[in-house]
Design a protein around this motif. Structure first.
Motif, mmCIF file in Angstrom:
data_model
loop_
_atom_site.group_PDB
_atom_site.id
_atom_site.type_symbol
_atom_site.label_atom_id
_atom_site.label_comp_id
_atom_site.label_asym_id
_atom_site.label_seq_id
_atom_site.Cartn_x
_atom_site.Cartn_y
_atom_site.Cartn_z
ATOM 1 N N THR A 283 58.292 107.846 105.711
ATOM 2 C CA THR A 283 57.703 107.545 104.419
ATOM 3 C C THR A 283 57.441 106.040 104.360
ATOM 4 O OG1 THR A 283 59.923 107.312 103.492
ATOM 5 C CG2 THR A 283 58.851 109.450 103.262
ATOM 6 N N MET A 284 57.992 105.336 105.349
ATOM 7 C CA MET A 284 57.750 103.911 105.528
ATOM 8 C C MET A 284 57.692 103.655 107.027
ATOM 9 S SD MET A 284 61.547 102.336 104.718
ATOM 10 C CE MET A 284 61.750 103.189 103.154
ATOM 11 N N SER A 285 57.212 102.489 107.428
ATOM 12 C CA SER A 285 57.131 102.166 108.853
ATOM 13 C C SER A 285 58.534 101.953 109.411
ATOM 14 C CB SER A 285 56.295 100.899 109.050
ATOM 15 O OG SER A 285 56.995 99.772 108.538
ATOM 16 N N PRO A 286 58.705 102.109 110.742
ATOM 17 C CA PRO A 286 60.020 101.842 111.333
ATOM 18 C C PRO A 286 60.540 100.438 111.032
ATOM 19 C CG PRO A 286 58.650 103.016 112.895
ATOM 20 C CD PRO A 286 57.770 102.663 111.727
ATOM 21 N N SER A 287 59.642 99.448 111.031
ATOM 22 C CA SER A 287 60.087 98.079 110.746
ATOM 23 C C SER A 287 60.591 97.958 109.310
ATOM 24 C CB SER A 287 58.946 97.090 110.992
ATOM 25 O OG SER A 287 57.817 97.408 110.198
ATOM 26 N N TYR A 289 61.855 100.426 107.581
ATOM 27 C CA TYR A 289 63.109 101.176 107.555
ATOM 28 C C TYR A 289 64.253 100.337 108.112
ATOM 29 C CZ TYR A 289 66.601 104.687 108.786
ATOM 30 O OH TYR A 289 67.766 105.388 108.913
ATOM 31 N N GLU A 290 64.004 99.646 109.242
ATOM 32 C CA GLU A 290 65.034 98.792 109.836
ATOM 33 C C GLU A 290 65.425 97.669 108.865
ATOM 34 O OE1 GLU A 290 66.627 99.024 112.707
ATOM 35 O OE2 GLU A 290 65.558 100.702 113.621
ATOM 36 N N ARG A 291 64.428 97.116 108.179
ATOM 37 C CA ARG A 291 64.691 96.050 107.203
ATOM 38 C C ARG A 291 65.531 96.588 106.042
ATOM 39 N NH1 ARG A 291 65.712 90.842 106.181
ATOM 40 N NH2 ARG A 291 65.095 90.255 104.065
ATOM 41 N N LYS A 292 65.222 97.806 105.594
ATOM 42 C CA LYS A 292 65.981 98.418 104.501
ATOM 43 C C LYS A 292 67.443 98.615 104.920
ATOM 44 C CE LYS A 292 66.152 102.538 101.543
ATOM 45 N NZ LYS A 292 67.564 102.839 101.883
ATOM 46 N N CYS A 293 67.655 99.092 106.169
ATOM 47 C CA CYS A 293 69.026 99.274 106.670
ATOM 48 C C CYS A 293 69.769 97.949 106.707
ATOM 49 C CB CYS A 293 68.990 99.907 108.067
ATOM 50 S SG CYS A 293 68.418 101.611 108.083
ATOM 51 N N ILE A 295 69.194 95.251 104.832
ATOM 52 C CA ILE A 295 69.494 94.818 103.462
ATOM 53 C C ILE A 295 70.638 95.634 102.878
ATOM 54 C CG2 ILE A 295 68.593 94.694 101.117
ATOM 55 C CD1 ILE A 295 67.554 92.496 102.927
ATOM 56 N N ASP A 296 70.587 96.957 103.088
ATOM 57 C CA ASP A 296 71.649 97.822 102.558
ATOM 58 C C ASP A 296 73.002 97.452 103.141
ATOM 59 O OD1 ASP A 296 69.783 99.142 101.086
ATOM 60 O OD2 ASP A 296 69.644 100.895 102.404
ATOM 61 N N ARG A 297 73.009 97.146 104.438
ATOM 62 C CA ARG A 297 74.257 96.800 105.104
ATOM 63 C C ARG A 297 74.871 95.533 104.507
ATOM 64 N NH1 ARG A 297 79.087 97.432 107.278
ATOM 65 N NH2 ARG A 297 79.574 95.968 108.939
ATOM 66 N N TYR A 298 74.075 94.487 104.374
ATOM 67 C CA TYR A 298 74.611 93.225 103.878
ATOM 68 C C TYR A 298 74.848 93.243 102.378
ATOM 69 C CZ TYR A 298 74.485 91.014 108.373
ATOM 70 O OH TYR A 298 74.758 90.704 109.665
ATOM 71 N N LEU A 299 74.113 94.086 101.661
ATOM 72 C CA LEU A 299 74.379 94.245 100.233
ATOM 73 C C LEU A 299 75.746 94.894 100.024
ATOM 74 C CD1 LEU A 299 73.315 93.934 97.368
ATOM 75 C CD2 LEU A 299 72.274 96.210 97.571
ATOM 76 N N SER A 300 76.054 95.901 100.882
ATOM 77 C CA SER A 300 77.364 96.556 100.758
ATOM 78 C C SER A 300 78.491 95.595 101.108
ATOM 79 C CB SER A 300 77.424 97.795 101.659
ATOM 80 O OG SER A 300 77.359 97.431 103.015
ATOM 81 N N LEU A 301 78.269 94.737 102.118
ATOM 82 C CA LEU A 301 79.275 93.734 102.482
ATOM 83 C C LEU A 301 79.484 92.741 101.339
ATOM 84 C CD1 LEU A 301 78.303 92.962 106.197
ATOM 85 C CD2 LEU A 301 80.283 94.259 105.378
ATOM 86 N N PHE A 302 78.387 92.365 100.682
ATOM 87 C CA PHE A 302 78.469 91.420 99.564
ATOM 88 C C PHE A 302 79.239 92.036 98.400
ATOM 89 C CE2 PHE A 302 76.714 89.883 95.508
ATOM 90 C CZ PHE A 302 77.021 88.533 95.615
#
Length: 311
Positions: A283-287, A289-293, A295-302
């Motif tokens: 539903t989005m490009s692989p790039s 999707y990778e960017r979303k992952c 952001i999600d990862r570092y948002l959860s760490l924050f």
């Protein structure tokens, strides 16, 4: 009833598991090989001198063993050849075909260590080497795919146009470790199976969505969980490659039984009914999707760090 048949490189396999065996091993030594969907005969180490394979006696024995397996079983036989980009191995590949192999598994070493060489130049010589081999034989080719290319999707497309039907993603070359007591490199390379499993799962998911006409294989150690083959089939893989180890007969029986029970539980009669069902239909490009992952990862760490500070 659950049917485990799959099609890989124009061959019908009784199940999606391929057994990779040493170059000169025979069926008498590993009778459990008949329980696998197909056989991969590992390549032997060699060097090229004056366009001729240096270890000619071993080369002849390897061809003889291909012929032996062809006469000993009705399982598809996939021969292998390890090479270095630019080596002239086309003639020997033709002899592998003549010996009775149903397909060829190609691994070409290309290590981009020249700072003055452009990325496009590396891609060019890699594609040229593969094309020479592909055009010299009529049997299908599956290639171990290095994933360090800048535009991996473009490379897969170019290889497919050059006659490569199958791809086996490779996480890279040897991963080393250091002994801090002896101050030296450890002799064996390190392989974290869980990291590799997730790595392969992502790339298989991408590739099977973008190249639906290609076939995909995954090479894993015997330590994989019984759930892992199902995950790879859902992501779009066609076969799972295992190396020969001890107690393999009981292992393959347990793997196939587990797969059958899972299929019955989920009302799947054939593997093709769920193969690739969870590949990356973007539903989005692989790039993106990778960017979303990322952001999600570092948002959860924050969020976790903020919570701990609040406590």
């Amino acid at each position: 009833m659950a049917y485990l048949e799959v099609t890989f490189l124009e061959q019908t396999l009784s199940n999606p598991f391929l057994l990779e065996i040493p170059p000169l091993l025979t069926l008498n030594e590993i009778p459990f090989a008949e329980k696998y969907g197909g056989i991969i005969i590992s390549p032997f180490p060699y060097e090229i001198k004056d366009r001729i394979i240096d270890n000619s006696s071993l080369a002849e024995k390897y061809l003889e063993n291909i012929g032996y397996w062809r006469k000993s079983t009705d399982k598809p036989i996939i021969a292998g050849i390890d090479g270095v980009v630019g080596q002239p191995v086309e003639e020997y590949c033709s002899r592998i075909e003549e010996a009775g192999a149903d397909a060829l598994h190609l691994r070409l070493l290309l290590f981009p260590d020249d700072r003055d060489f452009r990325s496009a130049d590396y891609e060019k010589i890699f594609l040229e080497s593969v094309a020479k081999i592909s055009y010299s034989i009529r049997i299908p080719l599956v290639i171990t795919l290095p994933v360090f290319f800048t535009n991996l999707f473009g490379i897969v497309e170019q290889l497919f146009y050059r006659g490569i039907q199958g791809f086996c993603p490779d996480s890279g070359h040897c991963v080393t470790d250091i002994d801090i007591e002896q101050l030296e490199y450890l002799p064996d390379h390190v392989c974290d199976m869980k990291v590799n499993t997730r790595f392969y799962l992502k790339w298989i998911s991408y590739f099977s969505a973008y190249f639906p006409r290609a076939h995909f294989a995954v090479r894993l150690g015997q330590s994989l969980d019984y759930d892992d083959p199902i995950k790879f089939l859902l992501a779009g893989a066609h076969v799972i490659i295992e190396k020969t180890t001890s107690n393999q007969s009981a292992h393959i029986e347990a793997m196939t039984d587990y797969l059958v029970q899972w299929m019955k539980k989920n009302s799947f009669e054939k593997i093709e009914h769920f193969q690739g069902q969870l590949n990356f239909q973007p539903t989005m490009s692989p790039s993106a999707y990778e960017r979303k992952c990322f952001i999600d990862r570092y948002l959860s760490l924050f969020i976790d760090a903020t919570s701990q500070l609040g406590e």
